[in-house]
Write a protein that holds these residues in place. Structure first.
Motif, PDB file in Angstrom:
ATOM      1  N   GLY A 202       0.817  -1.200   0.000  1.00 32.25           N
ATOM      2  CA  GLY A 202       0.000   0.000   0.000  1.00 32.25           C
ATOM      3  C   GLY A 202       0.854   1.254   0.000  1.00 32.25           C
ATOM      4  N   TYR A 203       1.931   1.231   0.765  1.00 36.99           N
ATOM      5  CA  TYR A 203       2.827   2.386   0.805  1.00 36.99           C
ATOM      6  C   TYR A 203       3.494   2.595  -0.549  1.00 36.99           C
ATOM      7  CZ  TYR A 203       6.200   5.804   2.367  1.00 36.99           C
ATOM      8  OH  TYR A 203       6.932   6.964   2.504  1.00 36.99           O
ATOM      9  N   VAL A 204       3.977   1.516  -1.152  1.00 41.34           N
ATOM     10  CA  VAL A 204       4.608   1.623  -2.470  1.00 41.34           C
ATOM     11  C   VAL A 204       3.610   2.186  -3.476  1.00 41.34           C
ATOM     12  CG1 VAL A 204       5.574   0.298  -4.405  1.00 41.34           C
ATOM     13  CG2 VAL A 204       6.367  -0.146  -2.080  1.00 41.34           C
ATOM     14  N   ASN A 205       2.401   1.667  -3.473  1.00 41.01           N
ATOM     15  CA  ASN A 205       1.381   2.139  -4.422  1.00 41.01           C
ATOM     16  C   ASN A 205       1.024   3.607  -4.210  1.00 41.01           C
ATOM     17  OD1 ASN A 205       1.110  -0.252  -5.876  1.00 41.01           O
ATOM     18  ND2 ASN A 205      -0.436  -1.055  -4.475  1.00 41.01           N
ATOM     19  N   SER A 206       0.943   4.040  -2.975  1.00 36.50           N
ATOM     20  CA  SER A 206       0.504   5.405  -2.678  1.00 36.50           C
ATOM     21  C   SER A 206       1.623   6.439  -2.700  1.00 36.50           C
ATOM     22  CB  SER A 206      -0.147   5.456  -1.290  1.00 36.50           C
ATOM     23  OG  SER A 206      -1.295   4.654  -1.259  1.00 36.50           O
ATOM     24  N   ASN A 207       2.837   6.032  -2.350  1.00 32.49           N
ATOM     25  CA  ASN A 207       3.902   7.005  -2.116  1.00 32.49           C
ATOM     26  C   ASN A 207       5.143   6.849  -2.991  1.00 32.49           C
ATOM     27  OD1 ASN A 207       2.756   8.429   0.346  1.00 32.49           O
ATOM     28  ND2 ASN A 207       2.685   6.286   0.965  1.00 32.49           N
ATOM     29  N   VAL A 208       5.237   5.768  -3.742  1.00 27.79           N
ATOM     30  CA  VAL A 208       6.433   5.547  -4.570  1.00 27.79           C
ATOM     31  C   VAL A 208       6.063   5.498  -6.044  1.00 27.79           C
ATOM     32  CG1 VAL A 208       8.385   4.014  -5.032  1.00 27.79           C
ATOM     33  CG2 VAL A 208       7.625   4.372  -2.672  1.00 27.79           C
ATOM     34  N   LYS A 209       5.177   4.579  -6.418  1.00 28.93           N
ATOM     35  CA  LYS A 209       4.750   4.474  -7.819  1.00 28.93           C
ATOM     36  C   LYS A 209       4.128   5.790  -8.275  1.00 28.93           C
ATOM     37  CE  LYS A 209       3.655  -0.437  -8.255  1.00 28.93           C
ATOM     38  NZ  LYS A 209       2.564  -1.390  -8.513  1.00 28.93           N
ATOM     39  N   GLY A 210       4.577   6.258  -9.423  1.00 27.48           N
ATOM     40  CA  GLY A 210       4.038   7.492  -9.970  1.00 27.48           C
ATOM     41  C   GLY A 210       4.644   8.755  -9.398  1.00 27.48           C
ATOM     42  N   HIS A 211       5.509   8.612  -8.375  1.00 30.28           N
ATOM     43  CA  HIS A 211       6.130   9.771  -7.737  1.00 30.28           C
ATOM     44  C   HIS A 211       7.632   9.854  -8.013  1.00 30.28           C
ATOM     45  CE1 HIS A 211       2.527  10.779  -5.388  1.00 30.28           C
ATOM     46  NE2 HIS A 211       2.359   9.464  -5.302  1.00 30.28           N
ATOM     47  N   TYR A 212       8.230   8.740  -8.406  1.00 25.66           N
ATOM     48  CA  TYR A 212       9.678   8.680  -8.611  1.00 25.66           C
ATOM     49  C   TYR A 212       9.982   8.028  -9.957  1.00 25.66           C
ATOM     50  CZ  TYR A 212      10.001   9.741  -3.652  1.00 25.66           C
ATOM     51  OH  TYR A 212       9.883  10.346  -2.432  1.00 25.66           O
ATOM     52  N   ARG A 213      11.132   8.410 -10.530  1.00 27.25           N
ATOM     53  CA  ARG A 213      11.595   7.734 -11.746  1.00 27.25           C
ATOM     54  C   ARG A 213      11.879   6.281 -11.395  1.00 27.25           C
ATOM     55  NH1 ARG A 213      16.377   8.671 -13.531  1.00 27.25           N
ATOM     56  NH2 ARG A 213      17.149   9.395 -11.550  1.00 27.25           N
ATOM     57  N   TYR A 214      11.711   5.396 -12.362  1.00 29.06           N
ATOM     58  CA  TYR A 214      11.929   3.979 -12.113  1.00 29.06           C
ATOM     59  C   TYR A 214      12.402   3.280 -13.369  1.00 29.06           C
ATOM     60  CZ  TYR A 214       7.621   3.037 -14.616  1.00 29.06           C
ATOM     61  OH  TYR A 214       6.657   2.950 -15.576  1.00 29.06           O
ATOM     62  N   ALA A 215      12.902   2.081 -13.164  1.00 31.57           N
ATOM     63  CA  ALA A 215      13.265   1.205 -14.283  1.00 31.57           C
ATOM     64  C   ALA A 215      12.957  -0.221 -13.873  1.00 31.57           C
ATOM     65  CB  ALA A 215      14.743   1.326 -14.613  1.00 31.57           C
ATOM     66  N   ARG A 216      12.406  -0.974 -14.806  1.00 28.21           N
ATOM     67  CA  ARG A 216      12.205  -2.400 -14.573  1.00 28.21           C
ATOM     68  C   ARG A 216      13.493  -3.095 -14.963  1.00 28.21           C
ATOM     69  NH1 ARG A 216       7.264  -6.422 -16.353  1.00 28.21           N
ATOM     70  NH2 ARG A 216       8.191  -8.257 -15.372  1.00 28.21           N
ATOM     71  N   ILE A 217      13.980  -3.971 -14.105  1.00 27.85           N
ATOM     72  CA  ILE A 217      15.233  -4.663 -14.413  1.00 27.85           C
ATOM     73  C   ILE A 217      15.013  -6.160 -14.508  1.00 27.85           C
ATOM     74  CG2 ILE A 217      16.669  -2.849 -13.424  1.00 27.85           C
ATOM     75  CD1 ILE A 217      17.048  -4.643 -10.982  1.00 27.85           C
TER      76      ILE A 217
END
Length: 64
Positions: free
Chosen positions: A49-64
């Motif tokens: 829930g924290y990742v979905n609400s506070n990380v995804k869509g808020h920070y640059r990312y890359a799938r590895i």
């Protein structure tokens, strides 16, 4: 750590990279994550829930 959709979480404070492995096997790296955000994540009652609400869509990312 217990989560219904996240298998593992790792954090490197020097590079400020948060790595999240989902139970599906997908691994994502999120960039420019502060120590505070990581600490909040690890204290959250729901890691996913924290990742979905506070990380995804808020920070640059890359799938590895």
């Amino acid at each position: 750590m217990t989560s219904s959709n996240i298998a593992e979480v790792g954090y490197d404070p020097n590079s400020r990279i948060l790595e999240v492995q989902f139970k599906t096997g997908a691994v994502y790296q999120y960039f420019d994550i502060s120590q505070q955000v990581y600490d909040e994540l690890m204290r959250a009652s729901s890691i996913g829930g924290y990742v979905n609400s506070n990380v995804k869509g808020h920070y640059r990312y890359a799938r590895i």
